[in-house]
Scaffold this motif. Sequence first.
Motif, PDB file in Angstrom:
ATOM      1  N   UNK A 183       0.810  -1.231   0.000  1.00  0.00           N
ATOM      2  CA  UNK A 183       0.000   0.000   0.000  1.00  0.00           C
ATOM      3  C   UNK A 183       0.837   1.272   0.000  1.00  0.00           C
ATOM      4  N   UNK A 184       1.931   1.299   0.765  1.00  0.00           N
ATOM      5  CA  UNK A 184       2.798   2.476   0.779  1.00  0.00           C
ATOM      6  C   UNK A 184       3.418   2.699  -0.595  1.00  0.00           C
ATOM      7  N   UNK A 185       3.928   1.639  -1.217  1.00  0.00           N
ATOM      8  CA  UNK A 185       4.589   1.796  -2.497  1.00  0.00           C
ATOM      9  C   UNK A 185       3.607   2.268  -3.569  1.00  0.00           C
ATOM     10  N   UNK A 186       2.366   1.803  -3.511  1.00  0.00           N
ATOM     11  CA  UNK A 186       1.369   2.274  -4.470  1.00  0.00           C
ATOM     12  C   UNK A 186       1.111   3.765  -4.290  1.00  0.00           C
ATOM     13  N   UNK A 187       1.063   4.234  -3.059  1.00  0.00           N
ATOM     14  CA  UNK A 187       0.868   5.662  -2.805  1.00  0.00           C
ATOM     15  C   UNK A 187       2.031   6.487  -3.333  1.00  0.00           C
ATOM     16  N   UNK A 188       3.212   5.892  -3.410  1.00  0.00           N
ATOM     17  CA  UNK A 188       4.398   6.591  -3.898  1.00  0.00           C
ATOM     18  C   UNK A 188       4.580   6.452  -5.408  1.00  0.00           C
ATOM     19  N   UNK A 189       3.607   5.870  -6.087  1.00  0.00           N
ATOM     20  CA  UNK A 189       3.643   5.826  -7.542  1.00  0.00           C
ATOM     21  C   UNK A 189       4.160   4.548  -8.155  1.00  0.00           C
ATOM     22  N   UNK A 190       4.398   3.514  -7.349  1.00  0.00           N
ATOM     23  CA  UNK A 190       4.858   2.233  -7.891  1.00  0.00           C
ATOM     24  C   UNK A 190       3.644   1.418  -8.348  1.00  0.00           C
ATOM     25  N   UNK A 191       3.806   0.748  -9.483  1.00  0.00           N
ATOM     26  CA  UNK A 191       2.713  -0.041 -10.046  1.00  0.00           C
ATOM     27  C   UNK A 191       3.090  -1.518 -10.081  1.00  0.00           C
ATOM     28  N   UNK A 192       2.145  -2.394  -9.786  1.00  0.00           N
ATOM     29  CA  UNK A 192       2.436  -3.842  -9.846  1.00  0.00           C
ATOM     30  C   UNK A 192       2.615  -4.296 -11.289  1.00  0.00           C
ATOM     31  N   UNK A 193       3.642  -5.128 -11.508  1.00  0.00           N
ATOM     32  CA  UNK A 193       3.911  -5.637 -12.861  1.00  0.00           C
ATOM     33  C   UNK A 193       4.028  -7.158 -12.884  1.00  0.00           C
ATOM     34  N   UNK A 194       3.830  -7.802 -11.748  1.00  0.00           N
ATOM     35  CA  UNK A 194       3.940  -9.258 -11.692  1.00  0.00           C
ATOM     36  C   UNK A 194       4.141  -9.730 -10.274  1.00  0.00           C
ATOM     37  N   UNK A 195       4.438 -11.005 -10.143  1.00  0.00           N
ATOM     38  CA  UNK A 195       4.696 -11.588  -8.836  1.00  0.00           C
ATOM     39  C   UNK A 195       6.006 -12.365  -8.863  1.00  0.00           C
ATOM     40  N   UNK A 196       6.569 -12.558  -7.688  1.00  0.00           N
ATOM     41  CA  UNK A 196       7.763 -13.386  -7.518  1.00  0.00           C
ATOM     42  C   UNK A 196       7.449 -14.427  -6.464  1.00  0.00           C
ATOM     43  N   UNK A 197       7.769 -15.688  -6.779  1.00  0.00           N
ATOM     44  CA  UNK A 197       7.413 -16.808  -5.918  1.00  0.00           C
ATOM     45  C   UNK A 197       8.680 -17.432  -5.341  1.00  0.00           C
ATOM     46  N   UNK A 198       8.732 -17.486  -4.021  1.00  0.00           N
ATOM     47  CA  UNK A 198       9.875 -18.064  -3.311  1.00  0.00           C
ATOM     48  C   UNK A 198       9.643 -19.557  -3.093  1.00  0.00           C
ATOM     49  N   UNK A 199      10.557 -20.374  -3.624  1.00  0.00           N
ATOM     50  CA  UNK A 199      10.513 -21.822  -3.440  1.00  0.00           C
ATOM     51  C   UNK A 199      11.758 -22.256  -2.679  1.00  0.00           C
ATOM     52  N   UNK A 200      11.622 -23.220  -1.819  1.00  0.00           N
ATOM     53  CA  UNK A 200      12.782 -23.712  -1.083  1.00  0.00           C
ATOM     54  C   UNK A 200      12.521 -25.107  -0.550  1.00  0.00           C
TER      55      UNK A 200
END
Length: 295
Positions: A122-139
Amino acid sequence: MTLTSSGPAWPDSPCHSTALRDLGEPDLPAAWALSNALQWPHRLADWQAFLQLGEGRAAIHGQDLAAVGMRWAWGEQAVSIGVVIVASAWRGQGWGRRMMQALAQGLDDRALMLHATEEGRPLYEKLGYEPVGTVHQHQGLARQAAGAALPHGWHLRQARPGEAPSLAVLDEAARGFPRGRLIAHCLAEAVQAMVLEDSRGACGFAAMRRFGRGLVIGPVVAPDRVLAQALIDRLLGSVAGQFVRIDLPGDPVMAGWLADRVLSQVGVTTAMVRGRRPRGDGVLFGHALVAQALG
């Protein structure tokens, strides 16, 4: 690109005894303690590598590290922002916003990239960042697998000393911006690094190094998913029984393939960009990150 001091007090700070200054080597144990408090897996050695590759800010309240954040410049096109942490005692007072603004200072002409947790998005969206995808952590604990079959005409070999510059060219083609220093670091620290070749020469590579709770595979650069799987399988097969992590862009086919190799998905973050998103050449692709902070 160098961060500059904002003076003895952080502008608009909740407390005038808080100073914002460049992050230095003596601050790293305290930064490591902040990440440990969040149960992030970083070692002190990982923080040291982050600082060697980039630069950061430290918010100091009295003698304590109240907030920290880092950035890494990739040529003139792009910057990654990461490991932004506010100590628990100071959350909810606008310090995360101030740290993000400090890290973005002087970068209006560059793409700013980060990977957001659910709490930070939410903070990053308020600062003008837009979602462009996801990253999935596998281990999980690596196991010996039959190995993805290579198509006719392709083969794998060990990376050679002095090969970092040419492999960095492949990484730039896949990403759309230069990361030569980062690729050189990954290869220098690699437990193992493999190169993918055909009759034209090197067309992809993957590196595995120590990070966090064990080993991490990344980056992985290859023309397609099948060839990326062959690179990953070769690395996994060399460390059977050891803890391995891999962070990959959202790809349900790759996720299922990794799950079959007992590398379970344990987390998802959102890839976000402010500014024009860099793009690769459409021939080579990045199939795994170096680290979520670095991209």
